[in-house]
Motif scaffolding. Structure first.
Motif, PDB file in Angstrom:
ATOM      1  N   ASP A 344       0.853  -1.190   0.000  1.00 17.71           N
ATOM      2  CA  ASP A 344       0.000   0.000   0.000  1.00 17.71           C
ATOM      3  C   ASP A 344       0.889   1.241   0.000  1.00 17.71           C
ATOM      4  O   ASP A 344       1.998   1.216   0.540  1.00 17.71           O
ATOM      5  CB  ASP A 344      -0.853   0.069   1.276  1.00 17.71           C
ATOM      6  N   THR A 345       0.370   2.310  -0.586  1.00 16.42           N
ATOM      7  CA  THR A 345       1.044   3.604  -0.464  1.00 16.42           C
ATOM      8  C   THR A 345       0.164   4.518   0.359  1.00 16.42           C
ATOM      9  O   THR A 345      -1.046   4.600   0.123  1.00 16.42           O
ATOM     10  CB  THR A 345       1.283   4.230  -1.860  1.00 16.42           C
ATOM     11  N   LEU A 346       0.767   5.186   1.322  1.00 19.73           N
ATOM     12  CA  LEU A 346      -0.002   6.145   2.123  1.00 19.73           C
ATOM     13  C   LEU A 346       0.444   7.558   1.799  1.00 19.73           C
ATOM     14  O   LEU A 346       1.645   7.804   1.642  1.00 19.73           O
ATOM     15  CB  LEU A 346       0.165   5.856   3.610  1.00 19.73           C
ATOM     16  N   ILE A 347      -0.520   8.436   1.687  1.00 24.30           N
ATOM     17  CA  ILE A 347      -0.186   9.843   1.415  1.00 24.30           C
ATOM     18  C   ILE A 347      -0.723  10.675   2.574  1.00 24.30           C
ATOM     19  O   ILE A 347      -1.914  10.611   2.891  1.00 24.30           O
ATOM     20  CB  ILE A 347      -0.808  10.331   0.081  1.00 24.30           C
ATOM     21  N   ALA A 360       0.970  11.501  13.837  1.00 26.72           N
ATOM     22  CA  ALA A 360       0.840  10.205  14.534  1.00 26.72           C
ATOM     23  C   ALA A 360       0.377   9.131  13.547  1.00 26.72           C
ATOM     24  O   ALA A 360       0.842   7.979  13.610  1.00 26.72           O
ATOM     25  CB  ALA A 360      -0.148  10.330  15.679  1.00 26.72           C
ATOM     26  N   ALA A 361      -0.517   9.499  12.629  1.00 26.74           N
ATOM     27  CA  ALA A 361      -0.988   8.528  11.629  1.00 26.74           C
ATOM     28  C   ALA A 361       0.178   8.093  10.736  1.00 26.74           C
ATOM     29  O   ALA A 361       0.331   6.907  10.415  1.00 26.74           O
ATOM     30  CB  ALA A 361      -2.113   9.141  10.796  1.00 26.74           C
ATOM     31  N   LEU A 362       1.016   9.060  10.361  1.00 27.76           N
ATOM     32  CA  LEU A 362       2.199   8.743   9.547  1.00 27.76           C
ATOM     33  C   LEU A 362       3.107   7.757  10.288  1.00 27.76           C
ATOM     34  O   LEU A 362       3.565   6.760   9.720  1.00 27.76           O
ATOM     35  CB  LEU A 362       2.948  10.053   9.226  1.00 27.76           C
ATOM     36  N   ALA A 370       4.482   0.411   5.410  1.00 25.23           N
ATOM     37  CA  ALA A 370       3.998   0.896   4.108  1.00 25.23           C
ATOM     38  C   ALA A 370       4.865   2.054   3.622  1.00 25.23           C
ATOM     39  O   ALA A 370       5.569   2.683   4.410  1.00 25.23           O
ATOM     40  CB  ALA A 370       2.557   1.359   4.250  1.00 25.23           C
ATOM     41  N   LEU A 371       4.785   2.327   2.321  1.00 24.22           N
ATOM     42  CA  LEU A 371       5.466   3.498   1.767  1.00 24.22           C
ATOM     43  C   LEU A 371       4.665   4.731   2.166  1.00 24.22           C
ATOM     44  O   LEU A 371       3.464   4.824   1.889  1.00 24.22           O
ATOM     45  CB  LEU A 371       5.532   3.380   0.237  1.00 24.22           C
ATOM     46  N   CYS A 372       5.310   5.685   2.818  1.00 27.54           N
ATOM     47  CA  CYS A 372       4.599   6.873   3.323  1.00 27.54           C
ATOM     48  C   CYS A 372       5.099   8.124   2.616  1.00 27.54           C
ATOM     49  O   CYS A 372       6.284   8.458   2.696  1.00 27.54           O
ATOM     50  CB  CYS A 372       4.822   7.017   4.822  1.00 27.54           C
ATOM     51  N   LEU A 373       4.175   8.800   1.941  1.00 27.84           N
ATOM     52  CA  LEU A 373       4.520  10.037   1.238  1.00 27.84           C
ATOM     53  C   LEU A 373       3.908  11.224   1.972  1.00 27.84           C
ATOM     54  O   LEU A 373       2.818  11.113   2.528  1.00 27.84           O
ATOM     55  CB  LEU A 373       3.962  10.013  -0.196  1.00 27.84           C
ATOM     56  N   GLY A 374       4.585  12.343   1.927  1.00 27.37           N
ATOM     57  CA  GLY A 374       4.045  13.556   2.546  1.00 27.37           C
ATOM     58  C   GLY A 374       3.779  14.601   1.475  1.00 27.37           C
ATOM     59  O   GLY A 374       4.555  14.738   0.529  1.00 27.37           O
ATOM     60  N   ILE A 375       2.664  15.315   1.626  1.00 27.06           N
ATOM     61  CA  ILE A 375       2.421  16.494   0.781  1.00 27.06           C
ATOM     62  C   ILE A 375       2.294  17.660   1.758  1.00 27.06           C
ATOM     63  O   ILE A 375       1.288  17.787   2.461  1.00 27.06           O
ATOM     64  CB  ILE A 375       1.137  16.341  -0.062  1.00 27.06           C
ATOM     65  N   CYS A 376       3.323  18.476   1.840  1.00 32.04           N
ATOM     66  CA  CYS A 376       3.364  19.532   2.867  1.00 32.04           C
ATOM     67  C   CYS A 376       3.686  20.873   2.233  1.00 32.04           C
ATOM     68  O   CYS A 376       4.251  20.950   1.141  1.00 32.04           O
ATOM     69  CB  CYS A 376       4.455  19.232   3.899  1.00 32.04           C
ATOM     70  N   ASN A 377       3.364  21.912   2.977  1.00 29.92           N
ATOM     71  CA  ASN A 377       3.746  23.258   2.540  1.00 29.92           C
ATOM     72  C   ASN A 377       5.004  23.711   3.269  1.00 29.92           C
ATOM     73  O   ASN A 377       5.915  24.249   2.661  1.00 29.92           O
ATOM     74  CB  ASN A 377       2.584  24.236   2.797  1.00 29.92           C
ATOM     75  N   VAL A 378       5.030  23.496   4.585  1.00 28.91           N
ATOM     76  CA  VAL A 378       6.136  24.036   5.377  1.00 28.91           C
ATOM     77  C   VAL A 378       7.380  23.157   5.200  1.00 28.91           C
ATOM     78  O   VAL A 378       7.385  21.973   5.572  1.00 28.91           O
ATOM     79  CB  VAL A 378       5.752  24.172   6.856  1.00 28.91           C
ATOM     80  N   VAL A 379       8.385  23.782   4.626  1.00 31.88           N
ATOM     81  CA  VAL A 379       9.627  23.059   4.348  1.00 31.88           C
ATOM     82  C   VAL A 379      10.316  22.711   5.674  1.00 31.88           C
ATOM     83  O   VAL A 379      10.378  23.532   6.583  1.00 31.88           O
ATOM     84  CB  VAL A 379      10.542  23.942   3.461  1.00 31.88           C
ATOM     85  N   GLY A 380      10.768  21.490   5.770  1.00 30.65           N
ATOM     86  CA  GLY A 380      11.478  21.058   6.977  1.00 30.65           C
ATOM     87  C   GLY A 380      10.548  20.689   8.120  1.00 30.65           C
ATOM     88  O   GLY A 380      11.001  20.412   9.231  1.00 30.65           O
ATOM     89  N   ASP A 388       8.742   8.929   3.883  1.00 30.23           N
ATOM     90  CA  ASP A 388       9.779   8.267   3.080  1.00 30.23           C
ATOM     91  C   ASP A 388      10.132   9.107   1.859  1.00 30.23           C
ATOM     92  O   ASP A 388      11.254   9.085   1.370  1.00 30.23           O
ATOM     93  CB  ASP A 388       9.272   6.896   2.592  1.00 30.23           C
ATOM     94  N   ALA A 389       9.150   9.800   1.345  1.00 31.82           N
ATOM     95  CA  ALA A 389       9.337  10.637   0.154  1.00 31.82           C
ATOM     96  C   ALA A 389       8.173  11.617   0.141  1.00 31.82           C
ATOM     97  O   ALA A 389       7.226  11.457   0.922  1.00 31.82           O
ATOM     98  CB  ALA A 389       9.308   9.770  -1.104  1.00 31.82           C
ATOM     99  N   GLY A 390       8.224  12.595  -0.725  1.00 33.78           N
ATOM    100  CA  GLY A 390       7.091  13.522  -0.704  1.00 33.78           C
ATOM    101  C   GLY A 390       7.257  14.680  -1.658  1.00 33.78           C
ATOM    102  O   GLY A 390       8.256  14.788  -2.378  1.00 33.78           O
ATOM    103  N   VAL A 391       6.261  15.548  -1.637  1.00 36.38           N
ATOM    104  CA  VAL A 391       6.244  16.679  -2.554  1.00 36.38           C
ATOM    105  C   VAL A 391       5.854  17.926  -1.761  1.00 36.38           C
ATOM    106  O   VAL A 391       4.845  17.919  -1.053  1.00 36.38           O
ATOM    107  CB  VAL A 391       5.187  16.454  -3.677  1.00 36.38           C
ATOM    108  N   TYR A 392       6.638  18.965  -1.869  1.00 35.51           N
ATOM    109  CA  TYR A 392       6.240  20.249  -1.279  1.00 35.51           C
ATOM    110  C   TYR A 392       5.272  20.943  -2.235  1.00 35.51           C
ATOM    111  O   TYR A 392       5.443  20.895  -3.453  1.00 35.51           O
ATOM    112  CB  TYR A 392       7.463  21.144  -1.064  1.00 35.51           C
TER     113      TYR A 392
END
Ligand code: M6R
Length: 610
Positions: A344-347, A360-362, A370-380, A388-392
């Protein structure tokens, strides 16, 4: 949520602390305070209410200090009051603590301390912590050691900054679950819960991780883990200009951020479209593309507006990639027993990257492999760092508590991820290029919608006295209906419900009478005819209808009371445009009601407690 700022160095820290606290105001708070140590003396000044109030109290005192900490409190334990405001201190008033987070076992610790003779004047968990540190300080005679011993007994979350009159050369900070950052200056150093509080003075920052403690001196810092082992921390350069966090001539941050959307939408796609190949390039996902494309399932988890973005993402990804998608409230996901498989991939979507439930969910999903991706605005931010990976999303700082430009940028990024994965699967190059063509037009389209600001303001003027609103949409516009209702309730305090338009007849239709404004998002998409039938149903019951419609729709005006026309794009991208009029409706209604648009009551920008 609470905000932390601290300074040590040759300058007078009082104006620095006040400015830092003002830069943290957007997070939402109800009281503020500072503690200073100077010469052989110390001072604590606290107040219920705003930082302006605190500043007035300080201005009468002509205080000068080279060491100080400041805090904005968002009440969790005990009402907003001067006594409950931070900094908290020990009986001798030589140890001062500010704290973000929640000490869950504070009542047990309080009882132990009370048995030992400690007395408490506030209702807070923080006062328990400062006295627990005091207890160890009396035994160990060293501030950092005392803090380490105390934190070993604490259950819960904290970002803390502590100063002690007998060790006036340092601020000691520690983190577990609540963000903390050090700002590195020239012979001066800063601490804060959020880089916005520091960037007037330095762009060099160090992010503290959970279970780390740092001693911050004026010319150096020493970071250690909870077992007292020194660790080497990387210094990061942050790229935020001061004008990005000022109002830039707008009456409110929220309006500025709504108006910035042509630019923020563009920034989210900039350099990420491979036009010739009809796909997207997302550096943060490099090396993970095939694993995502081969996922058996995608689970998106988030809170609030970011959760609404996740719902749109579900429609996008299922339509174009054929991968089953589930969308979960992070607050539910973290405590139930989610079945997560290794393929599964989690975003995880989060503007702030610090929302406690999403973080906490992450962590829970990571534990399950599972592979965990983040989609965030605040860098860092924590979620960005721990994924594990993600997109700003690159929307730029969002200060208004009501999320606007972050939402549209989250949707742009979700559309790019969809394009990338769909091209790995069944989407043809021609269709990929068609999508890119439409994605590229979004900034221009957003600009066109924003030109309607005044007209939308006039519609809002007619309804600002309403006590209830319904928002209805179908398909891609159903999450937009939820988002429109959330925007209205959070800043105007008007009760609003978002529903899938067809669900109306299963209950909410009972609410409709000639006093009930109903906002339909009725763009010309795959379910347009169905939505028109729902509009007829409301009209038959004399509801007042405001419709967001496509610019080539010449019929809808005959059915509804007000139409806001937006440019036509493909269904998948429509929410990026159709939400903008709803943001403006909410904004104008709140302004007309004379409310604090940027800092609505009870709300916090970054919800770092669960
Ligand atoms: O920073 P996050 O995106 O994780 O925040 C999630 C929610 O707290 C946030 O979207 C909230 O619902 C906003 N106030 C909505 O305007």
């Amino acid at each position: 949520m609470c905000g932390i700022v601290g300074y040590i160095g040759p300058k007078n820290c009082v104006p620095i602390l006040i400015e830092g606290l003002k830069r943290l105001e957007y997070r939402g708070y109800d009281s503020a305070g500072i503690a200073l140590i100077y010469n052989d003396s110390s001072e604590v000044i606290k107040t219920k209410g705003k930082v302006d109030e605190l500043e007035k109290m300080i201005s009468n005192k002509n205080l000068i200090a080279n060491l100080g900490i400041g805090h904005t409190r968002w009440a969790t334990h005990g009402e907003p009051s001067m006594i409950n405001a931070h900094p908290h201190f020990n009986k001798e008033k030589n140890l001062f603590l500010i704290h973000n987070g929640i000490i869950e076992n504070y009542s047990t610790l309080k009882k132990i301390l009370e048995k030992e003779g400690y007395k408490f004047i506030s209702e807070t968990d923080t006062e328990v912590l400062v006295n627990l540190i005091d207890r160890y300080l009396k035994r160990k005679n060293n501030l950092s050691t005392a803090i380490r011993y105390a934190l070993n007994e604490v259950e819960g979350t904290y970002g803390i900054a502590v100063i002690y009159k007998n060790e006036p050369d340092k601020i000691v900070v520690a983190r577990k679950g609540s963000p903390l950052v050090l700002g590195i200056g020239e012979k001066e150093n800063f601490v804060a819960s959020d880089v916005n509080a520091l960037i007037t003075y330095t762009s060099q920052v160090v992010y503290l991780e959970d279970d780390e403690i740092a001693e911050v001196y004026s010319n150096r810092f020493v970071a250690k883990n909870i077992s007292d082992k020194e660790i080497i921390k990387e210094i990061h350069e942050v790229d935020i200009a001061i004008d990005e966090i000022s109002k830039g001539g707008y009456a409110h941050y929220m309006l500025k951020e709504i108006m910035e959307q042509p630019e923020s939408i563009f920034n989210s796609m900039r350099g990420r479209l491979l036009i010739d190949e009809g796909t997207a390039k997302l550096g943060g996902l490099h090396g993970f593309e095939d694993r995502i494309a081969n996922s058996e399932r995608i689970i998106i988890s988030a809170c609030g507006t970011s959760w609404h973005a996740g719902l749109v993402g579900e429609y996008m990804l299922e339509q174009y990639t054929g991968i089953p998608v589930e969308v979960e409230y992070a607050s539910e996901f973290r405590y139930r027993h989610p079945i997560i498989n290794s393929n599964d991939t989690l975003i995880f979507i989060s503007q702030s990257g610090e929302t406690a439930d999403t973080l906490a969910a992450l962590r829970e999903a990571k534990r399950k492999g599972a592979l965990c991706l983040g989609i965030c605005n605040v860098v860092g931010s924590s979620i960005a760092r721990e994924s594990d990976a993600g997109v700003y999303i690159h929307a730029g700082p969002e200060i208004g508590v009501a999320s606007t430009k972050a939402f549209t940028s989250q949707l742009v990024v979700l559309s790019l991820i969809t394009l990338l994965i769909a091209r790995k699967k069944q989407l043809s190059i021609i269709d990929g290029k068609r999508l890119i063509n439409e994605i590229q037009k979004l900034p221009e389209y957003a600009k066109k919608i924003l030109e309607l600001n005044k007209d939308i303001g006039k519609i809002a003027d007619k309804y600002f006295n309403a006590t209830n609103f319904l928002y209805l949409g179908r398909g891609y516009n159903f999450p937009v209906a939820l988002e429109g209702a959330l925007k209205l309730k959070e800043i105007s305090y008007i009760h609003a419900e978002g529903y899938p338009a067809a669900e109306m007849k299963h209950g909410p239709i009972a609410l409709i009478d000639d006093n009930m404004p109903v906002v339909f998002i009725a763009t010309k998409d795959a379910v347009y005819d169905k939505v028109i039938s729902n509009i007829e149903e409301v009209k038959a019951r004399k509801g007042k209808i405001i419709a967001v419609a496509s610019e080539d729709d010449n019929q809808i005006g005959k059915l509804v009371d007000h139409v806001i026309k937006i440019p036509k794009t493909v269904d998948m991208l429509t929410p990026i445009l159709s939400v903008i009029p709803l943001q403006l409706i909410a904004y104008h209604i709140a302004v007309k009601k004379g409310l604090n648009v940027d800092q609505p009551r009870n709300l916090a920008k970054s919800v770092t407690v669960e």
